[in-house]
Structure formats: C-alpha cells, structure tokens
Design a protein around this motif. Structure first.
Motif, PDB file in Angstrom:
ATOM      1  N   ARG A 115      12.354   6.153   6.081  1.00 40.81           N
ATOM      2  CA  ARG A 115      11.835   5.993   4.720  1.00 40.81           C
ATOM      3  C   ARG A 115      10.634   6.912   4.549  1.00 40.81           C
ATOM      4  O   ARG A 115       9.733   6.927   5.392  1.00 40.81           O
ATOM      5  N   GLU A 117       7.617   7.129   3.431  1.00 43.58           N
ATOM      6  CA  GLU A 117       6.459   6.366   2.969  1.00 43.58           C
ATOM      7  C   GLU A 117       5.200   7.051   3.473  1.00 43.58           C
ATOM      8  O   GLU A 117       5.266   7.942   4.306  1.00 43.58           O
ATOM      9  N   GLY A 122       1.737   0.571  11.433  1.00 40.21           N
ATOM     10  CA  GLY A 122       2.819  -0.346  11.067  1.00 40.21           C
ATOM     11  C   GLY A 122       3.740   0.179   9.982  1.00 40.21           C
ATOM     12  O   GLY A 122       4.627  -0.546   9.515  1.00 40.21           O
ATOM     13  N   TYR A 124       5.928   3.709   9.221  1.00 36.12           N
ATOM     14  CA  TYR A 124       6.291   5.037   9.701  1.00 36.12           C
ATOM     15  C   TYR A 124       7.459   5.579   8.903  1.00 36.12           C
ATOM     16  O   TYR A 124       8.098   4.850   8.147  1.00 36.12           O
ATOM     17  N   PHE A 127      11.340   4.469  11.723  1.00 37.04           N
ATOM     18  CA  PHE A 127      10.968   3.228  12.400  1.00 37.04           C
ATOM     19  C   PHE A 127      12.243   2.561  12.874  1.00 37.04           C
ATOM     20  O   PHE A 127      13.341   3.077  12.637  1.00 37.04           O
ATOM     21  N   GLN A 129      14.649  -0.991  13.593  1.00 36.34           N
ATOM     22  CA  GLN A 129      14.925  -2.382  13.223  1.00 36.34           C
ATOM     23  C   GLN A 129      16.011  -2.967  14.108  1.00 36.34           C
ATOM     24  O   GLN A 129      16.885  -2.253  14.580  1.00 36.34           O
ATOM     25  N   ARG A 260      11.582  -9.889  -2.418  1.00 40.21           N
ATOM     26  CA  ARG A 260      12.192  -8.857  -1.570  1.00 40.21           C
ATOM     27  C   ARG A 260      12.405  -7.553  -2.336  1.00 40.21           C
ATOM     28  O   ARG A 260      12.628  -7.546  -3.530  1.00 40.21           O
ATOM     29  N   LEU A 262      14.828  -5.259  -2.276  1.00 44.80           N
ATOM     30  CA  LEU A 262      16.159  -4.693  -2.473  1.00 44.80           C
ATOM     31  C   LEU A 262      16.903  -5.591  -3.456  1.00 44.80           C
ATOM     32  O   LEU A 262      16.750  -6.809  -3.437  1.00 44.80           O
ATOM     33  N   THR A 282       4.335  -8.094   7.536  1.00 45.37           N
ATOM     34  CA  THR A 282       5.683  -8.674   7.556  1.00 45.37           C
ATOM     35  C   THR A 282       6.448  -8.117   8.753  1.00 45.37           C
ATOM     36  O   THR A 282       6.688  -6.918   8.830  1.00 45.37           O
ATOM     37  N   VAL A 283       6.822  -9.002   9.677  1.00 41.76           N
ATOM     38  CA  VAL A 283       7.511  -8.523  10.873  1.00 41.76           C
ATOM     39  C   VAL A 283       9.018  -8.690  10.767  1.00 41.76           C
ATOM     40  O   VAL A 283       9.779  -8.070  11.507  1.00 41.76           O
ATOM     41  N   CYS A 284       9.468  -9.522   9.827  1.00 42.93           N
ATOM     42  CA  CYS A 284      10.895  -9.803   9.742  1.00 42.93           C
ATOM     43  C   CYS A 284      11.194 -10.335   8.350  1.00 42.93           C
ATOM     44  O   CYS A 284      10.389 -11.076   7.785  1.00 42.93           O
ATOM     45  N   ALA A 285      12.332  -9.931   7.783  1.00 42.13           N
ATOM     46  CA  ALA A 285      12.633 -10.369   6.427  1.00 42.13           C
ATOM     47  C   ALA A 285      14.134 -10.389   6.197  1.00 42.13           C
ATOM     48  O   ALA A 285      14.868  -9.614   6.801  1.00 42.13           O
ATOM     49  N   ALA A 307      16.354  -8.503   8.951  1.00 39.99           N
ATOM     50  CA  ALA A 307      16.007  -7.372   9.811  1.00 39.99           C
ATOM     51  C   ALA A 307      14.563  -7.501  10.246  1.00 39.99           C
ATOM     52  O   ALA A 307      13.714  -7.980   9.486  1.00 39.99           O
ATOM     53  N   MET A 308      14.312  -7.122  11.503  1.00 39.30           N
ATOM     54  CA  MET A 308      12.911  -7.141  11.927  1.00 39.30           C
ATOM     55  C   MET A 308      12.463  -5.752  12.334  1.00 39.30           C
ATOM     56  O   MET A 308      13.249  -4.937  12.803  1.00 39.30           O
ATOM     57  N   GLY A 309      11.196  -5.496  12.136  1.00 42.25           N
ATOM     58  CA  GLY A 309      10.624  -4.203  12.458  1.00 42.25           C
ATOM     59  C   GLY A 309      10.112  -4.212  13.889  1.00 42.25           C
ATOM     60  O   GLY A 309       9.193  -4.947  14.229  1.00 42.25           O
TER      61      GLY A 309
END
Ligand code: ATP
Ligand code: MG
Length: 427
Positions: A115, A117, A122, A124, A127, A129, A260, A262, A282-285, A307-309
């Motif tokens: 992405r 960004e 935290g 990148y 990254f 997942q 969210r 998306l 946010t580590v997971c969503a 998904a978690m980062g």
C-alpha cells in the motif's frame, strides 16, 4: 567510476537474520495455531488484475483511491495491481477453482501486501499479513470462532493489553437507510468537513466514519448511529456472537463507530487494538462479508475473515519484551574437564534423539563464563556436568528462568526435561 550504493524502496524493509529469527518462530507458532482450528493454507499471486480490487474493496475507499500500486504491463497493456490485501484474491482463487462447489472452506494465507502510504512506525509500503477466511459459513458461530482464535493466539504469544472492539454494520438495506441520515448530518456541518469527507459525502458517507483526522472526530461522534436502522435478523446474529464470547469470557467493547476501511463488510466487524504502539495500534481486524462472493461472480455465499499485521504484532512483542519466541534452544550443556566433556557430547546427542534442541558448550572456560553463555542463549535449561557429576552419574539440571536446580541421573535426563517442557508449555 564509482557508484553510490543503491537503497531499498522507501517503506519496504529488509528483514536481517537477527530479526528473521523472530519471524520464523512467530510463523511456527501461527501455523500450529491455525492447524489447531483446521484452517488450510492457500497461496495466491502477488499481482492481480486491478479490476479485482476495485470491485471487491470499493472505488471510494482509501486503498483504491490512493494506496494501490497499479500499473500497466508495458508488454501487453494489462492493468495490474500489487495486492493491497488478501481477501479479494482469496475469494477470486476459491471461485476460479470451484473450491466452494460442495463444501465451505476454512482457509489461511500469509505474505506481503503493498500500500502506497506514508511510511512511519507500524505503517509500511510493503508489509505482511496473516489472513484467515471462512468461506460459505453463515452462522454467528464462525464469527465467534475467529475472535476466539485471535484470543488464543494473543495468549500463546504472551500478548496482554490487546483489546477487542466489536460492531455490526447490519445488512445492505439498513446501511442504505442509514446513508440518508448520515448525508443529512454531514451536510448540516459541511464547512467542518475535510477534503476526503467532502468528496465522499454523496458517494460513500459511511467511509467518513472511518476518518483518522483528529479534527473530524467530534463531528463523527455526533453522527446518527447505524444501530437503530439494523434489522432484527442482523441484530440477533450480533447478539449470538456476543453470547458465545461471553460464554468464553472474552472481553469486548461495542464501538458503534467501527466501520472498517473496505466496502465489502456487513454485519459483524471487529478490531483488536493496543495502546502500546502509538497511532498504529490496530494489530488485527476483520468481519463478515456476505456479499463479496456474489459480487466477484460466484454463487451467493456468506463468509467472514480477518487479517493481522505481522510487523505490528512483532513490534508489540518486542515492546512487551517477550523473549518467549526467541528461545530457539531448549538446553544449554555446560561442561568442564576432559571426562565431563566426553559425557556432555554423548548426552547432547541423546537429548537430540529425544527431540530437544541442544547447544553444547564448546571451547572450555570457567563455569561462570559458560553459565553466562547459557543465559544469553535464552535456553529453558542448563545441564551442568563437571567432575562431581561424572563421579555421581547425575547431571545438574538448572532451570534458567527461575526455579530450583536438581540432580538427575544421566539416563533419565531426556525424559525429565521433556516432562517438564510439556508441563511448562501448558501452564
Ligand atoms: P489502519 O487503520 O491502521 O490503516 P487498515 O484498516 O487499513 O489499518 P486492514 O486493511 O484492516 O488495515 O489490514 C489488517 C491489518 O494489517 C491492520 O490491522 C494492520 O495490523 C495491518 N496493516 C494495514 N496496513 C498496514 C501498513 N501499511 N503497514 C503495516 N501494517 C499494516
Ligand atoms: Mg489503512
């Protein structure tokens, strides 16, 4: 002519051997955990047709509007995108290969996402997942399964202070009703909207609720709640998810503003967050996406996933200074004297036969310096062998993370350590 050394692309990291060790143990833990729940691995290409993400994620989202690495293939003119997330590809693959033909599927994937960004701690541009998808499941039991799985993983990784936020987005008709009210609310405060919000006011007002702009937060907090528009079926579904979580003593907080980023989500959505990582907490969503399979051309079927980062989870583990994952050996064997040295080599092989990971100290040195090396190795135990031990036929077994040392007959050492290891792992 000399050249200055080239650098990696901004926001894309090398993972050097010291850190890669942590990644490997993390991946081992994650894989064993996924197998415990019967999820099977699927691997998709990193490049997909751009149209896939536009159709799945939605045209008016941060990802599609400004974060995708999209380009035209110079060789044949195809429009391609480096995947910014995995759900769209996973569903595309399941449909293309007819995986949902006669049974639902529990799937997982792991790998790089891209992405564009602004790089920061935290966040990148490349990254990683771990993504988990349950395709073809309608009931609240699977939503709850995903949340329970996460809770178990945090426990396995020794992560405390990760909290669960939960919401329901209801079904499409409810969001349509809510949309009108949102537009009215934000239109009444049009001068307070930032550029993104203004642009989305009529195309995708729900997205405004996902804004991270601090200046927008009061206006967002005052927006009409979606909850009052949600239909009975969706509410019942949401209550069942909560009931299962309560049965399992999982704590959660309902956050009616959680939407969210998306467009494919409906009904249950959730995020696991921590306050230890600053803004990127946010580590997971994840959540439910009952419409996506049909939207991508399949026979309508419900689904949910998360998904978690990986970078954020590893950063959190380092923040909490959790050495657990770094222990790559079980036993460090300290030895002094010729006879002890011979005995130590034999014992090392015996312990390896029993499946243990063993570092045999080589190169002599005092007990004191050897014990320092044992501590630094992060092993669970030191086995100490000197003249006394050779004479008595018993090794000294010393737990390195607290506890009393004991004498154990050479022949019983492997069995004893394995028994203690099992008790230790499940305590
Ligand atoms: P954020 O709100 O932080 O931008 P997101 O909602 O865009 O996250 P998702 O698309 O839900 O993120 O991705 C799931 C997880 O992947 C996030 O919770 C996060 O841990 C991780 N993640 C997302 N984007 C990045 C990134 N650019 N760098 C590192 N990790 C990321
Ligand atoms: Mg984002």
């Amino acid at each position: 002519m000399s050249h200055s050394p080239l650098q990696a692309v901004r926001g894309m990291n090398d993972i050097l051997p010291d850190e890669a060790m942590l990644w490997l143990s993390f991946e081992d833990t994650v894989r064993a955990w996924l197998e415990q729940y019967g999820y099977r691995n699927i691997r998709m290409p990193l490049l997909e047709p751009t149209a896939l993400f536009k159709r799945a994620i939605g045209d008016v989202t941060d990802i599609v509007e400004k974060e995708m690495y999209s380009f035209e293939d110079a060789l044949n003119g195809d429009h391609l995108t480096l995947r910014p997330e995995g759900t769209a590809s996973c569903v595309r693959a399941a449909l293309q290969h007819n995986l949902l033909y006669n049974a639902p599927q529990r799937l997982y994937y792991s790998g790089a996402m891209f992405r564009h960004e602004r790089p920061q701690k935290g966040r990148y541009r490349q990254f990683h997942q771990i993504g988990v998808e349950a395709l073809g499941f309608a009931g609240p039991d699977i939503d709850a399964e995903h949340i329970l799985m996460c809770a178990r993983l945090w426990h396995k990784l020794g992560l405390r202070d990760v909290t669960l936020q939960l919401n329901t987005l209801g079904d499409a008709a409810a969001r349509q009703r809510h949309r009108e009210k949102l537009i009215a609310h934000f239109e009444a405060h049009q001068s307070d909207l930032d550029a993104d919000a203004l642009r989305r006011l009529h195309s995708n007002p729900l997205r405004i609720l996902d804004s991270k702009n601090p200046a927008m937060q009061d206006l967002i907090a005052a927006a009409p709640s979606l909850m009052s528009d949600i239909d009975d079926d969706a509410l019942k579904h949401f209550e069942s998810v909560q009931k299962i979580l309560r049965n399992h003593k999982i704590k959660f907080e309902i956050n009616p503003r959680l939407v969210r980023g998306l467009d494919y989500y409906n009904r249950t959505v959730f995020e696991w967050t921590t306050t230890q990582l600053g803004a990127q907490g946010t580590v997971c969503a994840g959540g439910r996406f009952d419409g996506l399979i049909e939207q991508l051309g399949g026979t309508a079927a419900p689904a949910c996933g998360f998904a978690m980062g990986i970078e954020r989870l590893l950063a959190l583990m380092q923040e909490l200074n959790k050495p657990a994952l770094l222990n790559t050996v079980d036993v460090y064997i300290v030895n002094q004297g010729d006879q002890a040295n011979e005995k130590a080599a034999i014992l090392a092989e015996q312990l390896r036969d029993a499946g243990l990971r063993v570092l045999l100290h080589c190169g002599g040195g005092s007990f004191k310096t050897q014990m320092k090396k044992a501590d630094a190795s992060n092993a669970e135990w030191a086995v100490i062998i000197g003249d006394d031990e050779v004479r008595s036929g018993q090794a000294t077994l010393k737990p390195l993370h607290g506890g009393e040392q004991t004498q154990v007959a050479f022949g019983e050492l492997a069995q004893m350590i394995r028994a203690k290891a099992i008790v230790g792992k499940f305590k």
